[in-house]
Design a protein around this motif. Structure first.
Motif, PDB file in Angstrom:
ATOM      1  N   GLU A  48       0.833  -1.203   0.000  1.00 42.53           N
ATOM      2  CA  GLU A  48       0.000   0.000   0.000  1.00 42.53           C
ATOM      3  C   GLU A  48       0.873   1.260   0.000  1.00 42.53           C
ATOM      4  OE1 GLU A  48      -4.008   1.502   2.292  1.00 42.53           O
ATOM      5  OE2 GLU A  48      -3.027  -0.347   2.934  1.00 42.53           O
ATOM      6  N   ALA A  49       1.941   1.239   0.782  1.00 40.42           N
ATOM      7  CA  ALA A  49       2.864   2.372   0.813  1.00 40.42           C
ATOM      8  C   ALA A  49       3.526   2.559  -0.552  1.00 40.42           C
ATOM      9  CB  ALA A  49       3.920   2.171   1.899  1.00 40.42           C
ATOM     10  N   LEU A  50       3.927   1.466  -1.182  1.00 40.68           N
ATOM     11  CA  LEU A  50       4.518   1.551  -2.519  1.00 40.68           C
ATOM     12  C   LEU A  50       3.543   2.174  -3.518  1.00 40.68           C
ATOM     13  CD1 LEU A  50       6.479  -1.806  -2.956  1.00 40.68           C
ATOM     14  CD2 LEU A  50       7.417   0.497  -2.822  1.00 40.68           C
ATOM     15  N   ASN A  51       2.283   1.784  -3.435  1.00 43.10           N
ATOM     16  CA  ASN A  51       1.274   2.366  -4.328  1.00 43.10           C
ATOM     17  C   ASN A  51       1.077   3.854  -4.059  1.00 43.10           C
ATOM     18  OD1 ASN A  51       0.658   0.139  -5.933  1.00 43.10           O
ATOM     19  ND2 ASN A  51      -0.754  -0.668  -4.416  1.00 43.10           N
ATOM     20  N   LEU A  52       1.117   4.240  -2.786  1.00 40.11           N
ATOM     21  CA  LEU A  52       0.931   5.648  -2.435  1.00 40.11           C
ATOM     22  C   LEU A  52       2.046   6.537  -2.973  1.00 40.11           C
ATOM     23  CD1 LEU A  52      -0.311   5.853   1.272  1.00 40.11           C
ATOM     24  CD2 LEU A  52      -1.535   6.475  -0.799  1.00 40.11           C
ATOM     25  N   VAL A  53       3.253   6.040  -2.993  1.00 43.56           N
ATOM     26  CA  VAL A  53       4.396   6.893  -3.341  1.00 43.56           C
ATOM     27  C   VAL A  53       4.690   6.969  -4.833  1.00 43.56           C
ATOM     28  CG1 VAL A  53       5.469   6.564  -1.085  1.00 43.56           C
ATOM     29  CG2 VAL A  53       6.170   5.110  -2.992  1.00 43.56           C
ATOM     30  N   LYS A  54       4.024   6.170  -5.642  1.00 44.79           N
ATOM     31  CA  LYS A  54       4.332   6.163  -7.077  1.00 44.79           C
ATOM     32  C   LYS A  54       4.192   7.546  -7.704  1.00 44.79           C
ATOM     33  CE  LYS A  54       3.217   1.359  -8.020  1.00 44.79           C
ATOM     34  NZ  LYS A  54       2.237   0.442  -8.628  1.00 44.79           N
ATOM     35  N   THR A  55       3.053   8.173  -7.539  1.00 46.90           N
ATOM     36  CA  THR A  55       2.825   9.488  -8.160  1.00 46.90           C
ATOM     37  C   THR A  55       3.735  10.566  -7.564  1.00 46.90           C
ATOM     38  OG1 THR A  55       0.561   8.893  -8.726  1.00 46.90           O
ATOM     39  CG2 THR A  55       1.088  11.248  -8.677  1.00 46.90           C
ATOM     40  N   LYS A 110      -8.238   5.135   7.751  1.00 45.23           N
ATOM     41  CA  LYS A 110      -7.539   3.870   7.591  1.00 45.23           C
ATOM     42  C   LYS A 110      -6.924   3.399   8.901  1.00 45.23           C
ATOM     43  CE  LYS A 110      -5.774   2.874   3.145  1.00 45.23           C
ATOM     44  NZ  LYS A 110      -6.503   1.665   3.075  1.00 45.23           N
ATOM     45  N   LYS A 111      -7.051   2.116   9.148  1.00 42.49           N
ATOM     46  CA  LYS A 111      -6.345   1.537  10.291  1.00 42.49           C
ATOM     47  C   LYS A 111      -4.853   1.663  10.021  1.00 42.49           C
ATOM     48  CE  LYS A 111      -9.552  -1.904  11.990  1.00 42.49           C
ATOM     49  NZ  LYS A 111      -9.751  -3.320  12.296  1.00 42.49           N
ATOM     50  N   ARG A 112      -4.115   1.938  11.053  1.00 42.11           N
ATOM     51  CA  ARG A 112      -2.653   2.046  10.977  1.00 42.11           C
ATOM     52  C   ARG A 112      -2.195   3.130  10.015  1.00 42.11           C
ATOM     53  NH1 ARG A 112      -0.075  -3.752  10.671  1.00 42.11           N
ATOM     54  NH2 ARG A 112       1.714  -2.466  11.023  1.00 42.11           N
ATOM     55  N   PHE A 113      -2.974   4.215   9.943  1.00 48.16           N
ATOM     56  CA  PHE A 113      -2.607   5.296   9.027  1.00 48.16           C
ATOM     57  C   PHE A 113      -1.233   5.858   9.334  1.00 48.16           C
ATOM     58  CE2 PHE A 113      -2.119   9.864   8.409  1.00 48.16           C
ATOM     59  CZ  PHE A 113      -2.066   9.897   7.033  1.00 48.16           C
ATOM     60  N   LEU A 114      -0.928   6.084  10.603  1.00 51.22           N
ATOM     61  CA  LEU A 114       0.355   6.710  10.943  1.00 51.22           C
ATOM     62  C   LEU A 114       1.531   5.824  10.536  1.00 51.22           C
ATOM     63  CD1 LEU A 114      -0.539   8.367  14.349  1.00 51.22           C
ATOM     64  CD2 LEU A 114      -0.330   9.449  12.102  1.00 51.22           C
ATOM     65  N   THR A 115       1.359   4.519  10.672  1.00 51.62           N
ATOM     66  CA  THR A 115       2.400   3.590  10.226  1.00 51.62           C
ATOM     67  C   THR A 115       2.540   3.656   8.709  1.00 51.62           C
ATOM     68  OG1 THR A 115       1.881   2.120  12.080  1.00 51.62           O
ATOM     69  CG2 THR A 115       3.161   1.176  10.274  1.00 51.62           C
ATOM     70  N   LEU A 116       1.399   3.689   8.019  1.00 49.87           N
ATOM     71  CA  LEU A 116       1.405   3.795   6.562  1.00 49.87           C
ATOM     72  C   LEU A 116       2.054   5.109   6.122  1.00 49.87           C
ATOM     73  CD1 LEU A 116       0.542   2.716   3.776  1.00 49.87           C
ATOM     74  CD2 LEU A 116      -1.670   3.845   4.148  1.00 49.87           C
ATOM     75  N   LEU A 117       1.735   6.195   6.801  1.00 48.93           N
ATOM     76  CA  LEU A 117       2.321   7.498   6.487  1.00 48.93           C
ATOM     77  C   LEU A 117       3.839   7.456   6.640  1.00 48.93           C
ATOM     78  CD1 LEU A 117       2.134  10.570   5.911  1.00 48.93           C
ATOM     79  CD2 LEU A 117       1.771  10.879   8.375  1.00 48.93           C
ATOM     80  N   LEU A 118       4.301   6.960   7.764  1.00 46.45           N
ATOM     81  CA  LEU A 118       5.744   6.902   8.010  1.00 46.45           C
ATOM     82  C   LEU A 118       6.443   6.004   6.990  1.00 46.45           C
ATOM     83  CD1 LEU A 118       8.123   7.782   9.726  1.00 46.45           C
ATOM     84  CD2 LEU A 118       7.638   5.863  11.262  1.00 46.45           C
TER      85      LEU A 118
END
Length: 160
Positions: free
Chosen positions: A14-21, A69-77
């Protein structure tokens, strides 16, 4: 244990998908800023075209878009840890180009060799992005969570 591994893989994916753009934008942003500096646009105008502003902007955007989202802060970091070093590498490359051909931009300042430029731009520069990005994303998340809590309390009060 297997469920935890799947959750970690999913979070990483999910993090990889978020950072593509944002990575694509950052890979375009640094050369644009470099070219603008080469053609003589004053630094006060170029300053607003920077990776830190992009990082803060995407962190706020992610906070707004994914605050439920659950664990948003972890996903953000995790997203910032992936995005930041990749976005900073073109800055180190700009240092190399600037010093190799003595072009005289701000990119060619401060470092004696490419190793120093990479260390400072990719490692230290990433921290300069990750910390304010995480802070602004976390603040956005906290504000939206608080607003959501107030809405729920208001509904309970009005219905009760």
């Amino acid at each position: 244990m297997e469920k935890q591994m799947n959750t970690q893989n999913t979070l990483f994916e999910e993090a990889l998908n978020l950072v593509k753009t944002p990575i694509i934008i950052a890979l375009v942003l640094t050369p644009v800023r470099y070219i603008l500096e080469l053609i003589g646009l004053p630094e006060k105008f170029i300053f607003i075209i920077g990776l830190l502003w992009l990082t803060i902007g995407i962190s706020v955007y992610w906070g707004i878009r994914f605050h439920n989202k659950k664990r948003f802060l972890t996903l953000l970091l995790l997203s910032l840890v992936i995005y930041s070093p990749i976005s900073r590498f073109p800055v180190a490359l700009a240092w190399w180009i600037d010093t190799k051909w003595q072009l005289g931009t701000h990119y060619g300042l401060y470092f004696d060799n490419f190793g120093q430029a990479v260390l400072n731009q990719v490692v230290y520069g990433s921290l300069i992005q990750i910390l304010p990005g995480f802070l602004t994303g976390s603040i956005t998340f906290a504000i939206l969570q608080h607003r959501q809590t107030l809405k729920i309390k208001s509904r309970i009060t009005n219905n009760g």
